[in-house]
Design a protein around this motif. Structure first.
Motif, short mmCIF file in Angstrom:
data_model
loop_
_atom_site.label_atom_id
_atom_site.label_comp_id
_atom_site.label_asym_id
_atom_site.label_seq_id
_atom_site.Cartn_x
_atom_site.Cartn_y
_atom_site.Cartn_z
N UNK A 150 0.84 -1.19 0.00
CA UNK A 150 0.00 0.00 0.00
C UNK A 150 0.88 1.24 0.00
N UNK A 151 0.57 2.19 -0.88
CA UNK A 151 1.33 3.45 -0.97
C UNK A 151 0.41 4.59 -0.60
N UNK A 152 0.87 5.47 0.27
CA UNK A 152 0.06 6.62 0.69
C UNK A 152 0.92 7.87 0.69
N UNK A 153 0.25 9.00 0.84
CA UNK A 153 0.94 10.26 1.09
C UNK A 153 0.98 10.52 2.58
N UNK A 154 1.37 11.74 2.94
CA UNK A 154 1.42 12.17 4.34
C UNK A 154 0.96 13.62 4.39
N UNK A 155 0.02 13.93 5.27
CA UNK A 155 -0.38 15.33 5.44
C UNK A 155 0.54 16.08 6.40
N UNK A 156 0.86 15.44 7.52
CA UNK A 156 1.79 16.03 8.49
C UNK A 156 2.66 14.90 9.05
N UNK A 157 3.96 15.18 9.19
CA UNK A 157 4.88 14.23 9.82
C UNK A 157 5.39 14.87 11.11
N UNK A 158 5.10 14.27 12.25
CA UNK A 158 5.40 14.86 13.56
C UNK A 158 6.78 14.40 14.01
N UNK A 213 4.99 5.18 2.65
CA UNK A 213 4.48 6.55 2.68
C UNK A 213 5.50 7.45 1.98
N UNK A 214 5.03 8.23 0.99
CA UNK A 214 5.91 9.17 0.29
C UNK A 214 5.47 10.58 0.66
N UNK A 215 6.44 11.44 0.96
CA UNK A 215 6.10 12.79 1.40
C UNK A 215 7.21 13.76 1.06
N UNK A 216 6.83 15.01 0.82
CA UNK A 216 7.82 16.06 0.65
C UNK A 216 8.47 16.38 1.98
N UNK A 217 9.71 16.83 1.96
CA UNK A 217 10.44 17.08 3.21
C UNK A 217 9.85 18.24 3.99
N UNK A 218 9.03 19.07 3.34
CA UNK A 218 8.49 20.24 4.04
C UNK A 218 7.29 19.92 4.91
N UNK A 219 6.77 18.68 4.86
CA UNK A 219 5.55 18.34 5.60
C UNK A 219 5.78 18.12 7.09
N UNK A 220 7.02 18.21 7.57
CA UNK A 220 7.31 17.95 8.97
C UNK A 220 6.87 19.11 9.85
N UNK A 221 6.33 18.77 11.04
CA UNK A 221 6.01 19.76 12.08
C UNK A 221 6.65 19.28 13.38
N UNK A 222 6.77 20.19 14.34
CA UNK A 222 7.53 19.86 15.56
C UNK A 222 6.78 18.90 16.46
#
Length: 480
Positions: free
Chosen positions: A209-217, A244-253
């Motif tokens: 299964x492949x998904x995106x990511x809205x926020x990576x904590x 899960x594939x995501x852009x590096x900018x999706x990270x939050x603290x």
């Protein structure tokens, strides 16, 4: 076992066809009706969802959360990687879309995968992952209903939240009938149920299964996925392996930051107070758990983002939380639709993001495809100054691409030389009062020779006509 390098799929040819595509969309009444109806509904739902809220204060909070995360981005990415690994999740870094595809392909090859089920992911669209997997004999099926419809139609998404928004019920019914044998119907619930029944079997047969990511904590190593259909939860729990594939900018603290962004995302995107599902993934299946994947992989995709990060002004582009509100309120997007742009990200956000991903030489028309009305900036939940960035990119389309100096013609283009010459002539004339008065006087006297067609500008507008008398003449005659 390793798959070969990703083939160089790009949107460049489609991007160059923006003007004929836009012209065709403008003259297609069905497309315009579909988008007008959809956009009006989304704008109305957004207004209703924010009733009783201090919208401006919430937008400021969202902007601050994203700015703070970007200011700490390198440190947060290191923290995220460490926490993910501690949780049992495997982390991969990809410099560009090709490398990201190669990573996903190798994971699939190691597991001898032949079927992949996908949740909604704009980064996978950016990677053109489906094409890459197909070239290597792996079937990738979209499980989001809108993405599934677009895939059946052999099209690309026309909106980042609602991929099939360009189609009405009748068109979708006809498509499902021809592709899957579903009975023709105007009953939306029947069509939805039929599509879900077809997809349910695919979930059970998929190997990955492949998904995106809205926020990576970063603090907890948690992947947050926002959805309404349940396909995201199925994609990330039923197959034995989740990627899960995501852009590096999706990270939050921290999770505290997620609360504000989630409130903004759901209301701005679909006018909902909360989506049906909010998935939190922090680890693969544990020994005492009954479901979930045996392996979880996270692919952190750069693909030009670190280059954007180095520019203090264009850095604001990375604040985006992919809600699509700027598209819903854009008068240009509403009239031409998403496919006219020929890019992964259409509309206002695409106009400022795609020049960084493809180079300004390939996308120089995008920043100009805007009226600069400012509607996008007024509704952006994280206060991205889109009009300011469009003006910056318009300037660079003439002066040269600052981020990719080797990938844009800049001063060497015919258009740049003609514009530069025109402005030099303007400056010369306006610094010589006598010559200026003579030139304007002659222009008034020769106004009958003025052409009534001024290129594409007058295809939909009346050409402005020179006045019968110049300003200097009127002031001289009316002076006491």
């Amino acid at each position: 076992m390793s798959l070969g390098p990703a083939s160089q799929h790009t949107h460049r040819d489609a991007v160059r066809e923006f003007h004929p595509r836009a012209r065709a969309a403008i003259h297609n009444p069905q497309i315009r009706r579909n988008f007008r109806r959809a956009m009006d509904g989304l704008m109305s739902k957004r207004r209703a969802a924010f009733e009783g809220w201090d919208v401006e204060a919430l937008r400021t909070l969202g902007a601050n959360v994203r700015q703070r995360a970007l200011a700490q981005l390198p440190e947060l990415l290191v923290q995220l990687e460490q926490q993910l690994i501690a949780n049992g999740i495997q982390v991969h870094w990809a410099n560009d879309a090709d490398e990201a595809c190669h990573i996903v392909g190798n994971i699939c090859a190691a597991r001898h995968v032949r079927r992949v089920i996908k949740g909604k992911s704009m980064v996978s669209e950016e990677m053109e992952l489906n094409d890459y997997l197909a070239e290597h004999g792996i079937e990738a099926l979209e499980s989001d209903l809108g993405e599934y419809i677009v895939q059946l139609a052999e099209e690309t998404p026309s909106h980042i939240i609602m991929p099939a928004i360009h189609k009405n019920t009748g068109e979708i019914s006809e498509l499902l009938h021809h592709k899957t044998g579903t009975d023709r119907s105007d009953d939306v619930e029947y069509l939805t149920a039929s599509a879900r029944a077809q997809l349910r079997e695919k979930f059970m047969l998929a190997d990955v299964g492949v998904s995106g990511v809205n926020f990576a904590v970063a603090e907890t190593g948690t992947l947050c996925l926002v959805e309404n259909e349940g396909n995201g939860r199925m994609t990330t729990t039923v197959p034995a392996c989740h990627i899960a594939v995501t852009g590096i900018e999706k990270v939050v603290a921290s999770m505290d930051d997620v609360a504000a962004l989630l409130a903004l995302l759901t209301r701005s995107a679909t006018g909902q107070h909360i989506t049906t599902y909010f998935n939190l993934i922090s680890a693969p299946r544990q020994p005492d758990e009954l479901d979930g994947p045996e392996e979880v992989h996270v692919v952190l995709v750069d693909n030009g983002r670190s280059t954007i990060y180095q520019d203090d002004e264009l850095l604001d582009t990375l604040r985006c939380i992919r809600c699509g509100a700027c598209m819903n309120h854009c008068p240009v997007y509403t009239r031409v639709g998403g496919h006219a742009y020929g890019t992964t990200y259409p509309g206002p956000i695409g106009k400022i993001l795609m020049p960084h991903l493809l180079g300004l030489d390939e996308t120089r028309h995008l920043p100009s495809a805007s009226s600069l009305c400012g509607a996008c900036a007024e509704v952006c939940p994280v206060r991205i100054p889109i009009p300011d960035l469009l003006v910056r990119l318009r300037q660079e389309s003439v002066d040269g691409d600052h981020l990719h100096p080797g990938r844009v013609r800049g001063h060497g283009s015919k258009r740049s030389k003609s514009e530069a010459l025109a402005w030099k002539l303007w400056r010369w004339l306006h610094t010589r009062p006598a010559m200026y008065r003579w030139a304007t006087g002659m222009a008034v006297r020769l106004r009958i020779l003025q052409p009534r067609k001024l290129g594409a500008w007058t295809d939909y507008r009346t050409a402005p006509r020179l006045a019968r008398r110049s300003l200097h003449e009127r002031m001289r005659d009316e002076r006491p």
